[in-house]
Write a protein that holds these residues in place. Sequence first.
Motif, PDB file in Angstrom:
ATOM      1  N   LEU A 146       1.563  30.379  -5.491  1.00 17.82           N
ATOM      2  CA  LEU A 146       2.811  30.871  -5.129  1.00 17.82           C
ATOM      3  C   LEU A 146       3.639  29.918  -4.285  1.00 17.82           C
ATOM      4  O   LEU A 146       4.797  30.285  -4.251  1.00 17.82           O
ATOM      5  N   ASP A 147       3.056  29.042  -3.945  1.00 20.26           N
ATOM      6  CA  ASP A 147       3.947  27.845  -3.055  1.00 20.26           C
ATOM      7  C   ASP A 147       3.358  26.681  -2.979  1.00 20.26           C
ATOM      8  O   ASP A 147       2.259  26.371  -2.965  1.00 20.26           O
ATOM      9  N   VAL A 148       4.247  25.637  -3.109  1.00 21.09           N
ATOM     10  CA  VAL A 148       4.048  24.277  -2.800  1.00 21.09           C
ATOM     11  C   VAL A 148       4.849  23.720  -1.826  1.00 21.09           C
ATOM     12  O   VAL A 148       5.964  23.540  -2.236  1.00 21.09           O
ATOM     13  N   SER A 185      -6.465  37.560  -1.162  1.00 20.05           N
ATOM     14  CA  SER A 185      -7.297  36.511  -1.981  1.00 20.05           C
ATOM     15  C   SER A 185      -6.363  35.268  -2.011  1.00 20.05           C
ATOM     16  O   SER A 185      -6.513  34.663  -2.928  1.00 20.05           O
ATOM     17  N   ILE A 186      -5.845  35.022  -0.870  1.00 16.06           N
ATOM     18  CA  ILE A 186      -4.976  33.752  -0.854  1.00 16.06           C
ATOM     19  C   ILE A 186      -5.928  32.714  -0.329  1.00 16.06           C
ATOM     20  O   ILE A 186      -6.511  32.617   0.469  1.00 16.06           O
ATOM     21  N   GLU A 187      -5.631  31.568  -1.100  1.00 15.49           N
ATOM     22  CA  GLU A 187      -6.272  30.292  -0.480  1.00 15.49           C
ATOM     23  C   GLU A 187      -5.094  29.190  -0.295  1.00 15.49           C
ATOM     24  O   GLU A 187      -4.383  29.039  -0.948  1.00 15.49           O
ATOM     25  N   ALA A 208      -5.131  20.244 -11.206  1.00 17.32           N
ATOM     26  CA  ALA A 208      -4.635  20.881 -12.307  1.00 17.32           C
ATOM     27  C   ALA A 208      -4.824  22.342 -12.159  1.00 17.32           C
ATOM     28  O   ALA A 208      -4.126  23.237 -12.417  1.00 17.32           O
ATOM     29  N   ASN A 209      -6.228  22.662 -12.012  1.00 23.13           N
ATOM     30  CA  ASN A 209      -6.467  23.975 -11.925  1.00 23.13           C
ATOM     31  C   ASN A 209      -5.667  24.997 -11.373  1.00 23.13           C
ATOM     32  O   ASN A 209      -5.692  26.217 -11.428  1.00 23.13           O
ATOM     33  N   TYR A 210      -4.900  24.577  -9.994  1.00 27.32           N
ATOM     34  CA  TYR A 210      -4.285  25.519  -9.218  1.00 27.32           C
ATOM     35  C   TYR A 210      -2.747  25.673 -10.186  1.00 27.32           C
ATOM     36  O   TYR A 210      -2.285  26.696  -9.822  1.00 27.32           O
ATOM     37  N   PHE A 211      -2.378  24.743 -10.831  1.00 28.52           N
ATOM     38  CA  PHE A 211      -1.091  24.680 -11.646  1.00 28.52           C
ATOM     39  C   PHE A 211      -1.456  25.232 -12.970  1.00 28.52           C
ATOM     40  O   PHE A 211       0.055  26.025 -13.326  1.00 28.52           O
ATOM     41  N   MET A 260       0.856  -1.208  -0.034  1.00 28.44           N
ATOM     42  CA  MET A 260      -0.100   0.251   0.005  1.00 28.44           C
ATOM     43  C   MET A 260       0.766   1.192   0.006  1.00 28.44           C
ATOM     44  O   MET A 260       1.882   1.288   0.711  1.00 28.44           O
ATOM     45  N   THR A 261       0.472   2.180  -0.863  1.00 29.57           N
ATOM     46  CA  THR A 261       1.176   3.407  -0.860  1.00 29.57           C
ATOM     47  C   THR A 261       0.896   4.315   0.390  1.00 29.57           C
ATOM     48  O   THR A 261      -0.268   4.512   0.464  1.00 29.57           O
ATOM     49  N   GLN A 262       2.133   4.963   0.865  1.00 30.56           N
ATOM     50  CA  GLN A 262       1.760   5.895   2.005  1.00 30.56           C
ATOM     51  C   GLN A 262       1.084   7.173   1.426  1.00 30.56           C
ATOM     52  O   GLN A 262       1.842   7.645   0.369  1.00 30.56           O
ATOM     53  N   ILE A 263       0.291   7.775   2.175  1.00 28.21           N
ATOM     54  CA  ILE A 263      -0.002   9.262   1.868  1.00 28.21           C
ATOM     55  C   ILE A 263       0.927  10.283   2.337  1.00 28.21           C
ATOM     56  O   ILE A 263       1.446  10.145   3.289  1.00 28.21           O
ATOM     57  N   LYS A 264       0.949  11.211   1.066  1.00 25.92           N
ATOM     58  CA  LYS A 264       1.914  12.392   1.451  1.00 25.92           C
ATOM     59  C   LYS A 264       1.305  13.557   1.405  1.00 25.92           C
ATOM     60  O   LYS A 264       0.128  13.547   0.931  1.00 25.92           O
ATOM     61  N   HIS A 265       1.486  14.568   2.236  1.00 29.75           N
ATOM     62  CA  HIS A 265       1.035  15.833   2.428  1.00 29.75           C
ATOM     63  C   HIS A 265       1.659  16.741   1.638  1.00 29.75           C
ATOM     64  O   HIS A 265       2.761  17.200   1.745  1.00 29.75           O
ATOM     65  N   PHE A 266       0.625  17.629   0.855  1.00 30.33           N
ATOM     66  CA  PHE A 266       1.098  18.712   0.062  1.00 30.33           C
ATOM     67  C   PHE A 266       0.277  20.090   0.354  1.00 30.33           C
ATOM     68  O   PHE A 266      -0.996  19.871   0.297  1.00 30.33           O
ATOM     69  N   LEU A 267       0.773  21.145   0.574  1.00 26.79           N
ATOM     70  CA  LEU A 267       0.215  22.231   0.719  1.00 26.79           C
ATOM     71  C   LEU A 267       0.509  23.065  -0.482  1.00 26.79           C
ATOM     72  O   LEU A 267       1.645  23.705  -0.784  1.00 26.79           O
ATOM     73  N   LEU A 268      -0.691  23.811  -0.901  1.00 28.98           N
ATOM     74  CA  LEU A 268      -0.619  24.647  -2.139  1.00 28.98           C
ATOM     75  C   LEU A 268      -1.093  26.140  -1.640  1.00 28.98           C
ATOM     76  O   LEU A 268      -2.099  26.098  -0.602  1.00 28.98           O
ATOM     77  N   VAL A 269      -0.543  27.214  -1.935  1.00 32.39           N
ATOM     78  CA  VAL A 269      -0.912  28.434  -1.459  1.00 32.39           C
ATOM     79  C   VAL A 269      -1.076  29.208  -2.975  1.00 32.39           C
ATOM     80  O   VAL A 269      -0.181  29.295  -3.935  1.00 32.39           O
ATOM     81  N   PHE A 270      -2.405  29.430  -3.005  1.00 30.87           N
ATOM     82  CA  PHE A 270      -2.764  30.136  -4.385  1.00 30.87           C
ATOM     83  C   PHE A 270      -3.185  31.709  -4.278  1.00 30.87           C
ATOM     84  O   PHE A 270      -4.075  31.983  -3.291  1.00 30.87           O
ATOM     85  N   ASP A 271      -2.822  32.521  -4.893  1.00 24.66           N
ATOM     86  CA  ASP A 271      -3.181  33.747  -5.021  1.00 24.66           C
ATOM     87  C   ASP A 271      -4.346  34.058  -6.173  1.00 24.66           C
ATOM     88  O   ASP A 271      -3.680  34.102  -7.230  1.00 24.66           O
ATOM     89  N   HIS A 272      -5.483  34.254  -5.859  1.00 34.02           N
ATOM     90  CA  HIS A 272      -6.528  34.327  -6.909  1.00 34.02           C
ATOM     91  C   HIS A 272      -6.486  35.775  -7.431  1.00 34.02           C
ATOM     92  O   HIS A 272      -6.660  35.750  -8.626  1.00 34.02           O
TER      93      HIS A 272
END
Length: 83
Positions: free
Chosen positions: A19-21, A48-50, A67-70, A1-13
């Motif tokens: 802005l950051d991953v 307007s940061i998400e 993909a919409n964030y990228f 089983m694949t271990q879940i990894k965590h990713f934080l996205l910072v998007f400026d609308h």
Amino acid sequence: MTQIKHFLLVFDHARAELLDVQEFGSDGRLAMQTYAEKEREHLKSGDSIEIVLIGSDSLDTVRLTHANYFDGTVAVSKYFAGI
């Protein structure tokens, strides 16, 4: 089983820009702590940061499922919400 990894996205609308991953690997506690800190920081500023925290097997998968964030389409999608 694949271990879940965590990713934080910072998007400026306002700028339609990711802005950051940040990658946290399997450290869910640090990911949640960082997420909460970023949320508090940007909630007070009224900008307007998400902030988005995602669990996935890889960043490649996140790039596909969110993909919409990228590619910037998340910034224009809000204009089509009422259509």
